[in-house]
Design a protein around this motif. Structure first.
Motif, PDB file in Angstrom:
ATOM      1  N   ARG A 118      -4.900  -3.261   8.949  1.00 24.27           N
ATOM      2  CA  ARG A 118      -5.789  -4.410   8.750  1.00 24.27           C
ATOM      3  C   ARG A 118      -5.044  -5.612   8.179  1.00 24.27           C
ATOM      4  O   ARG A 118      -5.314  -6.751   8.558  1.00 24.27           O
ATOM      5  CB  ARG A 118      -6.933  -4.033   7.791  1.00 24.27           C
ATOM      6  CG  ARG A 118      -7.933  -3.041   8.329  1.00 24.27           C
ATOM      7  CD  ARG A 118      -9.152  -2.995   7.405  1.00 24.27           C
ATOM      8  NE  ARG A 118      -8.793  -2.727   6.015  1.00 24.27           N
ATOM      9  CZ  ARG A 118      -8.730  -1.518   5.477  1.00 24.27           C
ATOM     10  NH1 ARG A 118      -8.990  -0.449   6.213  1.00 24.27           N
ATOM     11  NH2 ARG A 118      -8.411  -1.363   4.196  1.00 24.27           N
ATOM     12  N   GLU A 119      -4.105  -5.366   7.270  1.00 24.85           N
ATOM     13  CA  GLU A 119      -3.547  -6.464   6.484  1.00 24.85           C
ATOM     14  C   GLU A 119      -2.317  -7.117   7.098  1.00 24.85           C
ATOM     15  O   GLU A 119      -2.072  -8.303   6.852  1.00 24.85           O
ATOM     16  CB  GLU A 119      -3.220  -5.978   5.064  1.00 24.85           C
ATOM     17  CG  GLU A 119      -4.459  -5.569   4.285  1.00 24.85           C
ATOM     18  CD  GLU A 119      -4.147  -5.194   2.840  1.00 24.85           C
ATOM     19  OE1 GLU A 119      -2.984  -5.387   2.415  1.00 24.85           O
ATOM     20  OE2 GLU A 119      -5.059  -4.710   2.150  1.00 24.85           O
ATOM     21  N   ARG A 154      -5.164   0.552   5.986  1.00 22.21           N
ATOM     22  CA  ARG A 154      -5.075  -0.708   5.260  1.00 22.21           C
ATOM     23  C   ARG A 154      -3.939  -1.568   5.802  1.00 22.21           C
ATOM     24  O   ARG A 154      -4.094  -2.779   5.989  1.00 22.21           O
ATOM     25  CB  ARG A 154      -4.879  -0.441   3.767  1.00 22.21           C
ATOM     26  CG  ARG A 154      -4.695  -1.730   2.967  1.00 22.21           C
ATOM     27  CD  ARG A 154      -4.481  -1.464   1.503  1.00 22.21           C
ATOM     28  NE  ARG A 154      -3.842  -2.610   0.865  1.00 22.21           N
ATOM     29  CZ  ARG A 154      -3.448  -2.632  -0.406  1.00 22.21           C
ATOM     30  NH1 ARG A 154      -3.634  -1.568  -1.184  1.00 22.21           N
ATOM     31  NH2 ARG A 154      -2.865  -3.702  -0.899  1.00 22.21           N
ATOM     32  N   ASP A 178       0.823  -1.213   0.000  1.00 21.97           N
ATOM     33  CA  ASP A 178       0.000   0.000   0.000  1.00 21.97           C
ATOM     34  C   ASP A 178       0.853   1.258   0.000  1.00 21.97           C
ATOM     35  O   ASP A 178       0.584   2.222   0.711  1.00 21.97           O
ATOM     36  CB  ASP A 178      -0.951   0.016   1.207  1.00 21.97           C
ATOM     37  CG  ASP A 178      -1.964   1.158   1.138  1.00 21.97           C
ATOM     38  OD1 ASP A 178      -2.378   1.511   0.019  1.00 21.97           O
ATOM     39  OD2 ASP A 178      -2.332   1.696   2.209  1.00 21.97           O
ATOM     40  N   ASN A 198      -3.910  -9.986   2.097  1.00 24.34           N
ATOM     41  CA  ASN A 198      -4.507  -9.068   1.127  1.00 24.34           C
ATOM     42  C   ASN A 198      -5.967  -9.456   0.893  1.00 24.34           C
ATOM     43  O   ASN A 198      -6.267 -10.639   0.695  1.00 24.34           O
ATOM     44  CB  ASN A 198      -3.712  -9.131  -0.180  1.00 24.34           C
ATOM     45  CG  ASN A 198      -4.192  -8.145  -1.205  1.00 24.34           C
ATOM     46  OD1 ASN A 198      -5.169  -8.393  -1.908  1.00 24.34           O
ATOM     47  ND2 ASN A 198      -3.509  -7.019  -1.306  1.00 24.34           N
TER      48      ASN A 198
END
Length: 282
Positions: free
Chosen positions: A172-173, A169, A152, A236
């Motif tokens: 979260r990932e 992001r 990202d 992902n």
């Protein structure tokens, strides 16, 4: 700092010989005219004399002679810098002199020049695997096309540390985000300690503390760490679990810069998932 007196006698002797030959070779490559002195007559050997180096460096002739002989004398960074200046040392030569004299070389000054084309070709040639280059402050200076969708790192991403702690992001990932966060903070603090006169590390830390309570909490705990290789795992939303082995390589021509290369972890299907992710990103 290396305590020379604690080295075995044989190691001390090798160091004395290396220091003597190193300084002699560097004196020999200069002429009096090179340093603004009259050539004079009757010089039986090429190069500068010991007493000329001593005078130009502002140290005693006897002291410089003892240094060149490798005697166990007190040596300061200021004096070594003066000698390096007189003998017109490159940065790597100055560092070598410090090490032979038993001192840690000073941190290199930040460089302000573009990443060489050869380095860019390496990270582009690493495709389809992610690769990028960061400077001493963890600012991105070069990324390949795989690093952007995997981690990202979009157009707004400018710093690896900032991106990790401000990207929703990434939060979260990343698998085991909290553990990774502590490791990253420890690495950044260790890097900052290598450059005590560089205020940019403190500024970056203050800025991230202001926007990330998680970073502020970990930073206050003073973790320390270092890693030149390891694994990174992300999940992902489009292709699933991606696990990479990475290696961090210093770039000697760009002091403080590192090139980070990633490869799909052995025994995983990351390579196939990565191909799918990159195809979707085209």
């Amino acid at each position: 700092m290396v305590d020379i007196s604690r080295l075995p006698a044989e190691a001390r002797q090798r160091r004395r010989v290396e220091l003597r030959e190193f300084l002699r070779s560097r004196r020999a490559r200069l002429t009096p005219e090179d340093v603004g002195m009259p050539a004079g007559r009757g010089r039986r050997t090429p190069g500068l004399r010991r007493e000329e180096v001593a005078v130009l460096a502002g140290v005693g002739v006897s002291w410089y002679t003892w240094l060149e002989q490798g005697r166990e004398i007190n040596v300061s960074a200021d004096v070594l810098d003066a000698i390096a200046r007189v003998l017109r040392f490159e940065a790597v030569e100055r560092d070598h002199l410090y090490l032979l004299a038993g001192l840690n070389p000073p941190p290199a000054a930040p460089v302000d020049r573009p990443v060489p084309d050869e380095v860019r070709r390496v990270i582009e040639g690493w495709m389809p695997r992610p690769a990028y280059v960061v400077d001493r402050h963890w600012n991105f200076v070069a990324l390949n096309a795989a690093a952007r969708p995997v981690f990202d790192y979009g157009d707004a991403a400018h710093n690896c540390l900032v991106s990790f702690f401000t990207s929703a992001r990434q939060r979260r990932e990343w698998e085991n985000w909290e553990d990774v966060a502590r490791t990253i903070v420890g690495q950044f603090r260790a890097d900052a300690a290598r450059y005590p006169d560089d205020p940019e590390f403190g500024r970056i830390a203050d800025d991230v503390c202001a926007v990330s309570p998680a970073f502020a909490e970990i930073w206050a705990q003073h973790p320390i760490g270092s890693a030149t290789r390891g694994t990174k795992t992300l999940v992902n939303p489009e292709v699933g679990r991606l696990s990479f082995e990475y290696t961090s390589l210093p770039l000697p021509d760009l002091p403080g810069h590192r090139m980070i290369l990633h490869s799909p972890a052995v025994g995983t299907d990351t390579e196939a998932r990565l191909a799918k992710l990159l195809a979707a990103a085209v």
